[in-house]
Scaffold this active site. Structure first.
Site, PDB file in Angstrom:
ATOM      1  N   PRO A   1       0.845  -1.207   0.000  1.00 13.10           N
ATOM      2  CA  PRO A   1       0.000   0.000   0.000  1.00 13.10           C
ATOM      3  C   PRO A   1       0.875   1.250   0.000  1.00 13.10           C
ATOM      4  CG  PRO A   1      -0.675  -1.530   1.727  1.00 13.10           C
ATOM      5  CD  PRO A   1       0.618  -2.043   1.165  1.00 13.10           C
ATOM      6  N   TYR A   2       0.303   2.358  -0.379  1.00 14.97           N
ATOM      7  CA  TYR A   2       1.023   3.625  -0.536  1.00 14.97           C
ATOM      8  C   TYR A   2       1.894   3.967   0.676  1.00 14.97           C
ATOM      9  CZ  TYR A   2       1.661   8.601  -1.564  1.00 14.97           C
ATOM     10  OH  TYR A   2       2.187   9.836  -1.807  1.00 14.97           O
ATOM     11  N   TYR A   3       1.295   4.046   1.856  1.00 13.05           N
ATOM     12  CA  TYR A   3       2.077   4.441   3.032  1.00 13.05           C
ATOM     13  C   TYR A   3       2.973   3.318   3.542  1.00 13.05           C
ATOM     14  CZ  TYR A   3      -0.177   8.963   3.218  1.00 13.05           C
ATOM     15  OH  TYR A   3      -0.595  10.245   2.921  1.00 13.05           O
ATOM     16  N   ALA A   4       2.693   2.086   3.183  1.00 11.64           N
ATOM     17  CA  ALA A   4       3.610   0.992   3.533  1.00 11.64           C
ATOM     18  C   ALA A   4       4.921   1.160   2.770  1.00 11.64           C
ATOM     19  CB  ALA A   4       2.977  -0.361   3.240  1.00 11.64           C
ATOM     20  N   ARG A   5       4.845   1.672   1.540  1.00  9.82           N
ATOM     21  CA  ARG A   5       6.084   1.977   0.798  1.00  9.82           C
ATOM     22  C   ARG A   5       6.852   3.069   1.522  1.00  9.82           C
ATOM     23  NH1 ARG A   5       2.699   2.005  -4.107  1.00  9.82           N
ATOM     24  NH2 ARG A   5       2.989   4.268  -4.171  1.00  9.82           N
TER      25      ARG A   5
END
Length: 147
Positions: free
Chosen positions: A102-106
């Site tokens: 997911p976006y914020y996991a990156r």
């Protein structure tokens, strides 16, 4: 790239210029638009690449996502990195992680990698902090089991 067929055609064109399958070119005086796009393609730079259409959906950020955002902004304010370094580090994750997380996991993944790579924390310190946060939040230990 509006259709799966367009996406597939571009992917095949990019593959023609890879080191495994290579077509000899003798300083061409003419390049088609598709050949130019393929030659500009940077293999590890997955951000901004053409992709299939994705339906836009409104989403409210979860607490961990907002915490990640604030943490990463603080890293910038403290001079650990800037937004371009973060974006470059995301691209350097490669296609599997870039598209699989997911976006914020990156964001949080590259924050951890950057802090370790710059010698600001050790992998052991990071693991200990992850375990501490999981225990505090009731999320179990680092192996995924409950404490």
């Amino acid at each position: 790239m509006n259709s799966p067929a367009d996406f597939e055609a571009q992917a095949n064109r990019v593959a023609e210029y890879g080191p495994v399958h290579h077509v000899e070119m003798d300083s061409p005086y003419y390049l088609s638009n598709s050949a130019f796009d393929a030659l500009r393609h940077v293999l590890h730079d997955v951000g901004g690449q053409n992709a299939l259409p994705v339906k836009y959906e409104e989403k409210v950020e979860e607490d961990w996502e907002m915490s990640t955002y604030v943490t990463c902004e603080c890293l910038g304010w403290r001079g650990v990195w800037n937004s371009e370094e973060r974006r470059r580090a995301e691209n350097d994750l490669g296609a599997t992680l870039y598209f699989g997380l997911p976006y914020y996991a990156r964001w949080i993944t590259v924050a951890a990698k950057t802090l370790i790579n710059k010698g600001l924390i050790t992998p052991d310190e990071l693991s200990a902090k992850i375990d501490e946060v999981r225990a505090r939040s009731g999320g179990g230990n680092a192996t995924g089991g409950q404490s």
